[in-house]
Motif scaffolding. Sequence first.
Motif, mmCIF file in Angstrom:
data_model
loop_
_atom_site.group_PDB
_atom_site.id
_atom_site.type_symbol
_atom_site.label_atom_id
_atom_site.label_comp_id
_atom_site.label_asym_id
_atom_site.label_seq_id
_atom_site.Cartn_x
_atom_site.Cartn_y
_atom_site.Cartn_z
ATOM 1 N N GLY A 46 -6.338 5.988 4.378
ATOM 2 C CA GLY A 46 -4.894 6.033 4.155
ATOM 3 C C GLY A 46 -4.389 4.811 3.400
ATOM 4 O O GLY A 46 -3.508 4.925 2.534
ATOM 5 N N LEU A 47 -4.947 3.637 3.702
ATOM 6 C CA LEU A 47 -4.555 2.409 3.015
ATOM 7 C C LEU A 47 -4.881 2.500 1.531
ATOM 8 O O LEU A 47 -4.028 2.223 0.679
ATOM 9 C CB LEU A 47 -5.256 1.201 3.635
ATOM 10 C CG LEU A 47 -5.017 -0.143 2.946
ATOM 11 C CD1 LEU A 47 -3.550 -0.548 3.037
ATOM 12 C CD2 LEU A 47 -5.912 -1.208 3.555
ATOM 13 N N GLU A 48 -6.088 2.909 1.203
ATOM 14 C CA GLU A 48 -6.472 3.024 -0.207
ATOM 15 C C GLU A 48 -5.626 4.067 -0.933
ATOM 16 O O GLU A 48 -5.238 3.867 -2.078
ATOM 17 C CB GLU A 48 -7.955 3.363 -0.332
ATOM 18 C CG GLU A 48 -8.845 2.175 -0.114
ATOM 19 C CD GLU A 48 -10.268 2.421 -0.586
ATOM 20 O OE1 GLU A 48 -10.492 3.303 -1.444
ATOM 21 O OE2 GLU A 48 -11.161 1.719 -0.095
ATOM 22 N N GLU A 49 -5.332 5.165 -0.260
ATOM 23 C CA GLU A 49 -4.489 6.202 -0.857
ATOM 24 C C GLU A 49 -3.092 5.650 -1.151
ATOM 25 O O GLU A 49 -2.537 5.861 -2.234
ATOM 26 C CB GLU A 49 -4.397 7.405 0.082
ATOM 27 C CG GLU A 49 -3.656 8.578 -0.484
ATOM 28 C CD GLU A 49 -3.643 9.752 0.491
ATOM 29 O OE1 GLU A 49 -2.581 10.404 0.574
ATOM 30 O OE2 GLU A 49 -4.672 10.013 1.149
ATOM 31 N N GLU A 50 -2.525 4.928 -0.200
ATOM 32 C CA GLU A 50 -1.182 4.357 -0.372
ATOM 33 C C GLU A 50 -1.168 3.290 -1.469
ATOM 34 O O GLU A 50 -0.229 3.223 -2.260
ATOM 35 C CB GLU A 50 -0.676 3.766 0.946
ATOM 36 C CG GLU A 50 0.773 3.382 0.931
ATOM 37 C CD GLU A 50 1.718 4.555 0.661
ATOM 38 O OE1 GLU A 50 2.782 4.308 0.046
ATOM 39 O OE2 GLU A 50 1.420 5.692 1.044
ATOM 40 N N ILE A 51 -2.202 2.463 -1.536
ATOM 41 C CA ILE A 51 -2.311 1.457 -2.596
ATOM 42 C C ILE A 51 -2.309 2.161 -3.954
ATOM 43 O O ILE A 51 -1.637 1.736 -4.893
ATOM 44 C CB ILE A 51 -3.592 0.609 -2.427
ATOM 45 C CG1 ILE A 51 -3.518 -0.262 -1.177
ATOM 46 C CG2 ILE A 51 -3.891 -0.226 -3.668
ATOM 47 C CD1 ILE A 51 -2.516 -1.359 -1.212
ATOM 48 N N GLY A 52 -3.064 3.249 -4.061
ATOM 49 C CA GLY A 52 -3.116 4.003 -5.318
ATOM 50 C C GLY A 52 -1.766 4.570 -5.718
ATOM 51 O O GLY A 52 -1.377 4.500 -6.886
#
Length: 93
Positions: A46-52
Amino acid sequence: MIELFDPVGEIEEVKVKPQRVLETLNGKRVGCIFNQHVSALSFWEGLEEEIGKTLNPSSVKRVYKTNTWAPAPREDALKLLEESDFALVGVGA
């Protein structure tokens, strides 16, 4: 037979580079180092998705450790740092 070893070692010389200050994180090259511990997999995804979505990085480089408990391979971490403007390091990486 008992062997005794001299505990004296050589100290590694560390070269410190000047700290870079980023005006913004938007559009930058992101590096991620993650140990893939099962308790944090969904959070990290979820963190990587939100960063993207939020920061629109120009690139994302990843080091996902194969051994949860060992440090990330030094060569991999150094390469990631050279190829990134900033890095996210998570969960004991």
